[in-house]
Design a protein around this motif. Structure first.
Motif, PDB file in Angstrom:
ATOM      1  N   ASN A  22       0.829  -1.210   0.000  1.00  0.00           N
ATOM      2  CA  ASN A  22       0.000   0.000   0.000  1.00  0.00           C
ATOM      3  C   ASN A  22       0.861   1.256   0.000  1.00  0.00           C
ATOM      4  O   ASN A  22       2.038   1.210   0.383  1.00  0.00           O
ATOM      5  CB  ASN A  22      -0.909   0.013   1.227  1.00  0.00           C
ATOM      6  CG  ASN A  22      -1.967  -1.061   1.131  1.00  0.00           C
ATOM      7  OD1 ASN A  22      -2.859  -0.998   0.274  1.00  0.00           O
ATOM      8  ND2 ASN A  22      -1.869  -2.059   1.961  1.00  0.00           N
ATOM      9  N   TYR A  82      -3.037  14.130   2.776  1.00  0.00           N
ATOM     10  CA  TYR A  82      -3.273  12.737   3.145  1.00  0.00           C
ATOM     11  C   TYR A  82      -2.047  11.906   2.785  1.00  0.00           C
ATOM     12  O   TYR A  82      -1.586  11.931   1.654  1.00  0.00           O
ATOM     13  CB  TYR A  82      -4.504  12.208   2.386  1.00  0.00           C
ATOM     14  CG  TYR A  82      -4.915  10.832   2.805  1.00  0.00           C
ATOM     15  CD1 TYR A  82      -5.510  10.605   4.048  1.00  0.00           C
ATOM     16  CD2 TYR A  82      -4.717   9.733   1.968  1.00  0.00           C
ATOM     17  CE1 TYR A  82      -5.895   9.331   4.442  1.00  0.00           C
ATOM     18  CE2 TYR A  82      -5.095   8.455   2.356  1.00  0.00           C
ATOM     19  CZ  TYR A  82      -5.692   8.261   3.595  1.00  0.00           C
ATOM     20  OH  TYR A  82      -6.062   6.996   3.981  1.00  0.00           O
ATOM     21  N   GLY A 106      -1.927   8.556   4.231  1.00  0.00           N
ATOM     22  CA  GLY A 106      -2.286   7.249   4.756  1.00  0.00           C
ATOM     23  C   GLY A 106      -2.929   7.403   6.114  1.00  0.00           C
ATOM     24  O   GLY A 106      -3.199   8.526   6.573  1.00  0.00           O
ATOM     25  N   THR A 166       2.937  16.047  -0.926  1.00  0.00           N
ATOM     26  CA  THR A 166       2.447  15.554  -2.216  1.00  0.00           C
ATOM     27  C   THR A 166       2.922  16.544  -3.293  1.00  0.00           C
ATOM     28  O   THR A 166       3.206  17.699  -2.974  1.00  0.00           O
ATOM     29  CB  THR A 166       0.902  15.469  -2.214  1.00  0.00           C
ATOM     30  OG1 THR A 166       0.361  16.739  -1.831  1.00  0.00           O
ATOM     31  CG2 THR A 166       0.424  14.412  -1.227  1.00  0.00           C
ATOM     32  N   HIS A 217      -3.941  17.945  -3.022  1.00  0.00           N
ATOM     33  CA  HIS A 217      -5.209  17.326  -3.431  1.00  0.00           C
ATOM     34  C   HIS A 217      -5.999  16.881  -2.201  1.00  0.00           C
ATOM     35  O   HIS A 217      -6.180  15.689  -1.948  1.00  0.00           O
ATOM     36  CB  HIS A 217      -4.972  16.171  -4.409  1.00  0.00           C
ATOM     37  CG  HIS A 217      -3.809  15.271  -4.092  1.00  0.00           C
ATOM     38  ND1 HIS A 217      -3.689  14.604  -2.896  1.00  0.00           N
ATOM     39  CD2 HIS A 217      -2.717  14.928  -4.806  1.00  0.00           C
ATOM     40  CE1 HIS A 217      -2.580  13.887  -2.904  1.00  0.00           C
ATOM     41  NE2 HIS A 217      -1.968  14.064  -4.035  1.00  0.00           N
ATOM     42  N   ASP A 253       5.489  12.345  -1.662  1.00  0.00           N
ATOM     43  CA  ASP A 253       4.420  11.348  -1.632  1.00  0.00           C
ATOM     44  C   ASP A 253       3.685  11.432  -2.969  1.00  0.00           C
ATOM     45  O   ASP A 253       2.750  12.213  -3.136  1.00  0.00           O
ATOM     46  CB  ASP A 253       3.476  11.630  -0.458  1.00  0.00           C
ATOM     47  CG  ASP A 253       2.306  10.649  -0.428  1.00  0.00           C
ATOM     48  OD1 ASP A 253       2.165   9.864  -1.380  1.00  0.00           O
ATOM     49  OD2 ASP A 253       1.534  10.685   0.545  1.00  0.00           O
ATOM     50  N   CYS A 312       2.292   4.293  -5.589  1.00  0.00           N
ATOM     51  CA  CYS A 312       1.356   3.161  -5.407  1.00  0.00           C
ATOM     52  C   CYS A 312       0.328   3.304  -6.529  1.00  0.00           C
ATOM     53  O   CYS A 312       0.718   3.383  -7.696  1.00  0.00           O
ATOM     54  CB  CYS A 312       0.736   3.201  -4.006  1.00  0.00           C
ATOM     55  SG  CYS A 312      -0.325   1.792  -3.647  1.00  0.00           S
TER      56      CYS A 312
HETATM   57  C1  LIG Z   1      -1.155  10.981  -1.421  1.00  0.00           C
HETATM   58  C2  LIG Z   1      -1.435   9.674  -0.762  1.00  0.00           C
HETATM   59  N1  LIG Z   1      -0.527   9.171   0.084  1.00  0.00           N
HETATM   60  C3  LIG Z   1      -0.723   8.003   0.706  1.00  0.00           C
HETATM   61  C4  LIG Z   1      -1.852   7.282   0.513  1.00  0.00           C
HETATM   62  C5  LIG Z   1      -2.057   5.979   1.225  1.00  0.00           C
HETATM   63  O1  LIG Z   1      -2.062   4.946   0.300  1.00  0.00           O
HETATM   64  P1  LIG Z   1      -2.744   3.555   0.700  1.00  0.00           P
HETATM   65  O2  LIG Z   1      -4.199   3.831   0.914  1.00  0.00           O
HETATM   66  O3  LIG Z   1      -2.506   2.689  -0.491  1.00  0.00           O
HETATM   67  O4  LIG Z   1      -2.068   3.068   1.916  1.00  0.00           O
HETATM   68  C6  LIG Z   1      -2.838   7.757  -0.371  1.00  0.00           C
HETATM   69  C7  LIG Z   1      -4.082   7.040  -0.599  1.00  0.00           C
HETATM   70  O5  LIG Z   1      -5.045   7.535  -1.095  1.00  0.00           O
HETATM   71  C8  LIG Z   1      -2.627   8.998  -1.031  1.00  0.00           C
HETATM   72  O6  LIG Z   1      -3.515   9.507  -1.866  1.00  0.00           O
END
Ligand SMILES: Cc1ncc(COP(=O)(O)O)c(C=O)c1O
Length: 418
Positions: free
Chosen positions: A122, A150, A152, A201, A205, A236, A263
């Motif tokens: 993930n 965000y 996680g 990020t 978003h 990220d 991911c």
């Molecule tokens: C910018 C960002 N980082 C981390 C994550 C966490 O990823 P995961 O849900 O696959 O653990 C997400 C999930 O939407 C995300 O959009």
């Protein structure tokens, strides 16, 4: 939100069953508490290309793409074949397969700043891991992130006030507002010698808000401060990665992170995440023990190799960009024709639409419900995703549906004060 018990009766039946055996029935970002009770289906039956069908047989053109992972289209035959071939040979075993090296070599070549790659399942596996690496590398504790971003659901990322998070989990977290490179510099000076890493990020978003691109000079200033203060700069790129630029979203914005996390689009729906980093950090990355039961599965790695090669071969990113532009201009045109003022923010491949004149999202929710009734899945609170499987005819159909949904919004909320 509109009650649509007839249209989603099998979904509702299943959900009632689920609540008896699963906390919340459906938890996390797919919970109906977020999407809106009875506003959309709860369970899926089948998927194909840019469409899916729910358990009541309703068909949707999908602008969420599984919240990002579906980038080439559901059930993509070439990706599925690569995955199937690998699974039939070996996937989960006592050892990784050769495909792990092949994929790491591919990513290190594809992403200019990448000297090494590790894999997880993930996105959060990688964002969590990146913090540990930064802390070990610098022998410091503090991490800077942007408010409302965000990364996680780990305690450090969820933040104070969330159920299950204690003060100790966040005592080493520091926050800036998105885009505030001056605030970043001030924090770095105030906590001189204490900051291990900064995680951001590539652009902002958040949910329930317009998307924001980085302000002019933001990344240059952040990079400069990180260099001056010995801070590991972590990107990220979990959500935007491989949709803005195959070489990583930092190439799109013209800067170089020290570590980048991927991911979502990396394997067209097969469970895989990856982190790439610079040579200077490789020893630290080797020292932090981090793993998982399925992290070496070969099947998703084969799917990822196929996905990345097809994205390049078919110029998938450019296709998503073009389709996203078409969608954006169509939505703007239809909104204007209905005397409604909207904003479509973010890159065309990952757009988000809001109504300009209301802060409570009730018109966005009505728009989403009316679109879903007509076979198009637009999310009211979360950014959308395009895929390379969206064709011009799908976009045109979606714009026509949006026109009808706008009319319903206009009926209930009136024209915008343009
Ligand atoms: C910018 C960002 N980082 C981390 C994550 C966490 O990823 P995961 O849900 O696959 O653990 C997400 C999930 O939407 C995300 O959009």
């Amino acid at each position: 939100m509109t009650q649509d018990t007839d249209r989603y009766k099998n979904s509702i039946k299943l959900f009632k069953r689920a609540t008896k055996v699963i906390p919340q029935g459906i938890y996390g970002h797919l919970t109906p508490v977020i999407t809106g009770p009875l506003a959309s289906p709860y369970y899926v039956e089948k998927t194909k290309g840019c469409r899916y069908w729910d358990v009541d047989g309703n068909e949707f053109i999908d602008y969420m793409c599984s919240y990002g992972p579906m980038v080439l289209g559901y059930n993509h035959p070439e990706v599925d074949k690569a995955a199937d071939d690998q699974r039939k040979k070996a996937s989960v075993c006592n050892h990784p397969g050769e495909v792990m090296i092949e994929l790491a070599e591919h990513l290190n070549k594809l992403i200019p700043m990448a000297d090494w790659t590790v894999f997880g399942k993930n996105g959060a596996d990688m964002t969590n891991h990146s913090l540990m690496i930064a802390r070990h590398h610098t022998k410091r504790k503090k991490i800077i992130m942007s408010k409302g971003s965000y990364h996680g659901t780990a305690a450090w990322a969820s933040g104070a006030g969330h159920a299950g998070v204690i003060d100790n989990d966040v005592e080493n977290m520091l926050y800036i507002s998105w885009g505030d490179s001056e605030g970043f510099k001030e924090l770095a000076q105030k906590h001189k010698g204490e900051i291990a890493g900064a995680i951001f990020t590539p652009y902002h978003h958040p949910t329930w808000a317009n998307q924001e691109m980085p302000p002019e000079g933001f990344w240059k200033e952040i990079r400069k401060t990180c260099d001056e203060e010995g801070i590991v700069l972590i990107l990220d790129d979990v959500r935007a990665g491989f949709r803005l630029d195959l070489k990583g979203s930092h190439e799109f914005f013209g800067f170089e992170p020290d570590i980048s996390c991927y991911c979502k689009a990396i394997a067209n729906g097969y469970p895989l995440s990856a982190m790439v980093g610079k040579e200077e950090i490789k020893i630290s990355a080797s020292s932090v023990f981090y793993t998982g039961s399925y992290w070496f599965s070969a099947e998703p790695m084969a799917a990822s190799l196929a996905t990345l090669k097809i994205l390049k071969r078919d110029n998938g990113i450019e296709k998503m960009r073009k389709m996203g532009e078409l969608l954006k201009s169509g939505l703007e045109e239809m909104a204007q024709a209905n005397e409604l003022e909207i904003e479509v923010t973010g890159p065309p491949q990952i757009p988000f639409m809001t109504f300009k004149d209301r802060g409570d999202f009730r018109n966005s929710q009505l728009f989403a419900v009316e679109s879903m009734k007509r076979g198009v899945f637009f999310h009211p609170h979360h950014n959308w995703f395009l895929s390379a499987a969206h064709e011009k005819k799908d976009i045109e159909k979606s714009i026509n549906v949006a026109d009808e949904a706008f009319k319903e919004v206009r009926k209930v909320f009136g024209a915008s004060d343009i």
